[in-house]
Design a protein around this motif. Structure first.
Motif, PDB file in Angstrom:
ATOM      1  N   PHE A  49      21.234  31.249  42.879  1.00 30.73           N
ATOM      2  CA  PHE A  49      22.325  30.664  43.654  1.00 30.73           C
ATOM      3  C   PHE A  49      23.313  31.760  44.034  1.00 30.73           C
ATOM      4  O   PHE A  49      23.610  32.637  43.222  1.00 30.73           O
ATOM      5  CB  PHE A  49      23.070  29.604  42.837  1.00 30.73           C
ATOM      6  CG  PHE A  49      22.238  28.402  42.497  1.00 30.73           C
ATOM      7  CD1 PHE A  49      22.230  27.293  43.329  1.00 30.73           C
ATOM      8  CD2 PHE A  49      21.471  28.368  41.341  1.00 30.73           C
ATOM      9  CE1 PHE A  49      21.469  26.180  43.012  1.00 30.73           C
ATOM     10  CE2 PHE A  49      20.713  27.260  41.021  1.00 30.73           C
ATOM     11  CZ  PHE A  49      20.705  26.161  41.854  1.00 30.73           C
ATOM     12  N   VAL A  50      23.825  31.693  45.262  1.00 34.46           N
ATOM     13  CA  VAL A  50      24.878  32.588  45.717  1.00 34.46           C
ATOM     14  C   VAL A  50      26.124  31.726  45.873  1.00 34.46           C
ATOM     15  O   VAL A  50      26.169  30.846  46.729  1.00 34.46           O
ATOM     16  CB  VAL A  50      24.510  33.260  47.061  1.00 34.46           C
ATOM     17  CG1 VAL A  50      25.644  34.132  47.542  1.00 34.46           C
ATOM     18  CG2 VAL A  50      23.231  34.065  46.908  1.00 34.46           C
ATOM     19  N   ASP A  51      27.116  31.967  45.026  1.00 36.92           N
ATOM     20  CA  ASP A  51      28.306  31.114  44.984  1.00 36.92           C
ATOM     21  C   ASP A  51      29.517  31.819  45.575  1.00 36.92           C
ATOM     22  O   ASP A  51      29.788  32.985  45.256  1.00 36.92           O
ATOM     23  CB  ASP A  51      28.631  30.715  43.542  1.00 36.92           C
ATOM     24  CG  ASP A  51      27.577  29.807  42.930  1.00 36.92           C
ATOM     25  OD1 ASP A  51      26.838  29.161  43.700  1.00 36.92           O
ATOM     26  OD2 ASP A  51      27.504  29.744  41.698  1.00 36.92           O
ATOM     27  N   GLY A  52      30.245  31.073  46.415  1.00 43.05           N
ATOM     28  CA  GLY A  52      31.507  31.566  46.938  1.00 43.05           C
ATOM     29  C   GLY A  52      32.598  31.401  45.892  1.00 43.05           C
ATOM     30  O   GLY A  52      32.627  30.398  45.177  1.00 43.05           O
ATOM     31  N   GLU A  53      33.489  32.373  45.820  1.00 41.86           N
ATOM     32  CA  GLU A  53      34.524  32.356  44.778  1.00 41.86           C
ATOM     33  C   GLU A  53      35.419  31.126  44.866  1.00 41.86           C
ATOM     34  O   GLU A  53      35.726  30.503  43.869  1.00 41.86           O
ATOM     35  CB  GLU A  53      35.390  33.623  44.862  1.00 41.86           C
ATOM     36  CG  GLU A  53      34.813  34.797  44.130  1.00 41.86           C
ATOM     37  CD  GLU A  53      33.769  35.548  44.943  1.00 41.86           C
ATOM     38  OE1 GLU A  53      33.536  35.175  46.116  1.00 41.86           O
ATOM     39  OE2 GLU A  53      33.184  36.488  44.409  1.00 41.86           O
ATOM     40  N   PHE A  54      35.850  30.783  46.068  1.00 37.73           N
ATOM     41  CA  PHE A  54      36.756  29.644  46.201  1.00 37.73           C
ATOM     42  C   PHE A  54      36.038  28.332  45.929  1.00 37.73           C
ATOM     43  O   PHE A  54      36.483  27.525  45.114  1.00 37.73           O
ATOM     44  CB  PHE A  54      37.389  29.615  47.599  1.00 37.73           C
ATOM     45  CG  PHE A  54      38.290  28.429  47.805  1.00 37.73           C
ATOM     46  CD1 PHE A  54      39.534  28.386  47.195  1.00 37.73           C
ATOM     47  CD2 PHE A  54      37.889  27.344  48.563  1.00 37.73           C
ATOM     48  CE1 PHE A  54      40.368  27.282  47.355  1.00 37.73           C
ATOM     49  CE2 PHE A  54      38.711  26.244  48.734  1.00 37.73           C
ATOM     50  CZ  PHE A  54      39.950  26.216  48.127  1.00 37.73           C
ATOM     51  N   TRP A  55      34.911  28.113  46.570  1.00 32.47           N
ATOM     52  CA  TRP A  55      34.223  26.822  46.505  1.00 32.47           C
ATOM     53  C   TRP A  55      33.659  26.514  45.125  1.00 32.47           C
ATOM     54  O   TRP A  55      33.507  25.357  44.759  1.00 32.47           O
ATOM     55  CB  TRP A  55      33.100  26.757  47.536  1.00 32.47           C
ATOM     56  CG  TRP A  55      33.601  26.951  48.916  1.00 32.47           C
ATOM     57  CD1 TRP A  55      33.468  28.079  49.688  1.00 32.47           C
ATOM     58  CD2 TRP A  55      34.370  26.034  49.689  1.00 32.47           C
ATOM     59  NE1 TRP A  55      34.097  27.894  50.884  1.00 32.47           N
ATOM     60  CE2 TRP A  55      34.657  26.651  50.917  1.00 32.47           C
ATOM     61  CE3 TRP A  55      34.838  24.747  49.463  1.00 32.47           C
ATOM     62  CZ2 TRP A  55      35.382  26.025  51.917  1.00 32.47           C
ATOM     63  CZ3 TRP A  55      35.560  24.123  50.461  1.00 32.47           C
ATOM     64  CH2 TRP A  55      35.822  24.764  51.674  1.00 32.47           C
ATOM     65  N   HIS A  56      33.331  27.545  44.363  1.00 31.25           N
ATOM     66  CA  HIS A  56      32.722  27.318  43.051  1.00 31.25           C
ATOM     67  C   HIS A  56      33.647  27.696  41.898  1.00 31.25           C
ATOM     68  O   HIS A  56      33.228  27.687  40.749  1.00 31.25           O
ATOM     69  CB  HIS A  56      31.393  28.058  42.960  1.00 31.25           C
ATOM     70  CG  HIS A  56      30.375  27.494  43.907  1.00 31.25           C
ATOM     71  ND1 HIS A  56      29.529  26.469  43.563  1.00 31.25           N
ATOM     72  CD2 HIS A  56      30.103  27.785  45.197  1.00 31.25           C
ATOM     73  CE1 HIS A  56      28.769  26.164  44.603  1.00 31.25           C
ATOM     74  NE2 HIS A  56      29.091  26.950  45.606  1.00 31.25           N
ATOM     75  N   GLY A  57      34.886  28.040  42.207  1.00 31.72           N
ATOM     76  CA  GLY A  57      35.923  28.173  41.197  1.00 31.72           C
ATOM     77  C   GLY A  57      35.902  29.411  40.337  1.00 31.72           C
ATOM     78  O   GLY A  57      36.106  29.305  39.127  1.00 31.72           O
ATOM     79  N   ARG A  58      35.695  30.566  40.941  1.00 31.27           N
ATOM     80  CA  ARG A  58      35.779  31.799  40.150  1.00 31.27           C
ATOM     81  C   ARG A  58      37.235  32.042  39.767  1.00 31.27           C
ATOM     82  O   ARG A  58      38.130  31.917  40.592  1.00 31.27           O
ATOM     83  CB  ARG A  58      35.247  32.991  40.939  1.00 31.27           C
ATOM     84  CG  ARG A  58      35.221  34.252  40.111  1.00 31.27           C
ATOM     85  CD  ARG A  58      34.570  35.372  40.845  1.00 31.27           C
ATOM     86  NE  ARG A  58      34.201  36.432  39.916  1.00 31.27           N
ATOM     87  CZ  ARG A  58      33.577  37.522  40.273  1.00 31.27           C
ATOM     88  NH1 ARG A  58      33.240  37.715  41.545  1.00 31.27           N
ATOM     89  NH2 ARG A  58      33.277  38.441  39.387  1.00 31.27           N
ATOM     90  N   ASN A  59      37.481  32.380  38.518  1.00 32.83           N
ATOM     91  CA  ASN A  59      38.843  32.559  37.995  1.00 32.83           C
ATOM     92  C   ASN A  59      39.700  31.341  38.344  1.00 32.83           C
ATOM     93  O   ASN A  59      40.827  31.468  38.819  1.00 32.83           O
ATOM     94  CB  ASN A  59      39.479  33.841  38.549  1.00 32.83           C
ATOM     95  CG  ASN A  59      38.686  35.067  38.209  1.00 32.83           C
ATOM     96  OD1 ASN A  59      38.065  35.144  37.152  1.00 32.83           O
ATOM     97  ND2 ASN A  59      38.690  36.035  39.100  1.00 32.83           N
ATOM     98  N   TRP A  60      39.162  30.175  38.090  1.00 31.91           N
ATOM     99  CA  TRP A  60      39.769  28.941  38.570  1.00 31.91           C
ATOM    100  C   TRP A  60      41.153  28.692  37.977  1.00 31.91           C
ATOM    101  O   TRP A  60      42.049  28.210  38.665  1.00 31.91           O
ATOM    102  CB  TRP A  60      38.842  27.757  38.310  1.00 31.91           C
ATOM    103  CG  TRP A  60      39.396  26.475  38.816  1.00 31.91           C
ATOM    104  CD1 TRP A  60      39.604  25.345  38.101  1.00 31.91           C
ATOM    105  CD2 TRP A  60      39.826  26.182  40.141  1.00 31.91           C
ATOM    106  NE1 TRP A  60      40.127  24.367  38.900  1.00 31.91           N
ATOM    107  CE2 TRP A  60      40.279  24.860  40.167  1.00 31.91           C
ATOM    108  CE3 TRP A  60      39.888  26.906  41.316  1.00 31.91           C
ATOM    109  CZ2 TRP A  60      40.776  24.238  41.299  1.00 31.91           C
ATOM    110  CZ3 TRP A  60      40.382  26.297  42.459  1.00 31.91           C
ATOM    111  CH2 TRP A  60      40.818  24.988  42.438  1.00 31.91           C
ATOM    112  N   ASP A  61      41.350  29.004  36.718  1.00 33.37           N
ATOM    113  CA  ASP A  61      42.660  28.751  36.104  1.00 33.37           C
ATOM    114  C   ASP A  61      43.763  29.515  36.827  1.00 33.37           C
ATOM    115  O   ASP A  61      44.865  28.992  37.026  1.00 33.37           O
ATOM    116  CB  ASP A  61      42.639  29.110  34.619  1.00 33.37           C
ATOM    117  CG  ASP A  61      41.765  28.160  33.818  1.00 33.37           C
ATOM    118  OD1 ASP A  61      41.622  26.995  34.239  1.00 33.37           O
ATOM    119  OD2 ASP A  61      41.215  28.585  32.785  1.00 33.37           O
ATOM    120  N   GLU A  62      43.492  30.743  37.223  1.00 29.43           N
ATOM    121  CA  GLU A  62      44.477  31.533  37.971  1.00 29.43           C
ATOM    122  C   GLU A  62      44.601  31.055  39.414  1.00 29.43           C
ATOM    123  O   GLU A  62      45.690  30.946  39.957  1.00 29.43           O
ATOM    124  CB  GLU A  62      44.076  33.013  37.975  1.00 29.43           C
ATOM    125  CG  GLU A  62      44.008  33.633  36.614  1.00 29.43           C
ATOM    126  CD  GLU A  62      43.337  34.994  36.656  1.00 29.43           C
ATOM    127  OE1 GLU A  62      43.229  35.588  37.755  1.00 29.43           O
ATOM    128  OE2 GLU A  62      42.924  35.471  35.590  1.00 29.43           O
TER     129      GLU A  62
END
Length: 169
Positions: A49-62
């Motif tokens: 899977f290739v995940d986008g940072e925004f759509w898949h919540g990378r560093n979501w807490d920040e």
């Protein structure tokens, strides 16, 4: 929102070209595989899977703290995506699949690290050791991971299965 694509994104195309140049043959968004991975090799039960940072919540807490408009909608949506990704990973792993999830910036900045993970997994099934084309960051990673790097061509399926490279040729 219509401009945001779920398929054929630049990071996905870049990883696809890299996989192909390494001799790895795959299917894109295959039907019948849970989560519809961006790349799939059913023979080896490999889903990428290739995940986008925004759509898949990378560093979501920040990141969620920085949302300004329509916060409730975006928080709900992205947290649902994160739960869905975890559920897909769990389901596929229970069925015996190996799941790789790469962030789009990791593919852009460190493509060799991403491809080396795939190659190491595929080396369990074939005599794969290294690709013909090696990105700069892969050389460093590869030399750290392998004691004796061997530069040979590779494919997900050995050429002998297709009658190529037989001794009678």
């Amino acid at each position: 929102m219509k401009a945001n694509k779920s398929r054929g994104t630049k990071p996905e195309l870049a990883l696809g070209k890299l996989l192909w140049s390494c001799g790895i043959r795959y299917r894109k968004q295959p039907k019948g595989v849970a989560g519809t991975p961006d790349f799939c090799i059913k023979k080896y039960k490999l889903a990428i899977f290739v995940d986008g940072e925004f759509w898949h919540g990378r560093n979501w807490d920040e990141r969620k703290e920085r949302l300004k408009s329509n916060r409730d909608f975006w928080i709900k949506k992205i947290e649902r995506n994160i739960r869905h990704d975890k559920a897909v990973n769990t389901y596929l792993e229970q069925k015996g699949w190996k799941v790789f999830r790469f962030w789009e910036t990791d593919i852009k900045k460190h493509p060799g690290v991403c491809i080396s993970k795939v190659l190491r997994y595929l080396s369990n099934f074939t005599s794969i050791s290294a690709p013909l084309y090696i990105p700069e960051d892969f050389k460093e990673t590869y030399e750290l991971l392998e004691e004796t790097p061997c530069m040979t061509s590779m494919a997900a399926e050995p050429a002998a299965e297709y009658g190529i490279g037989n001794k009678s040729d």
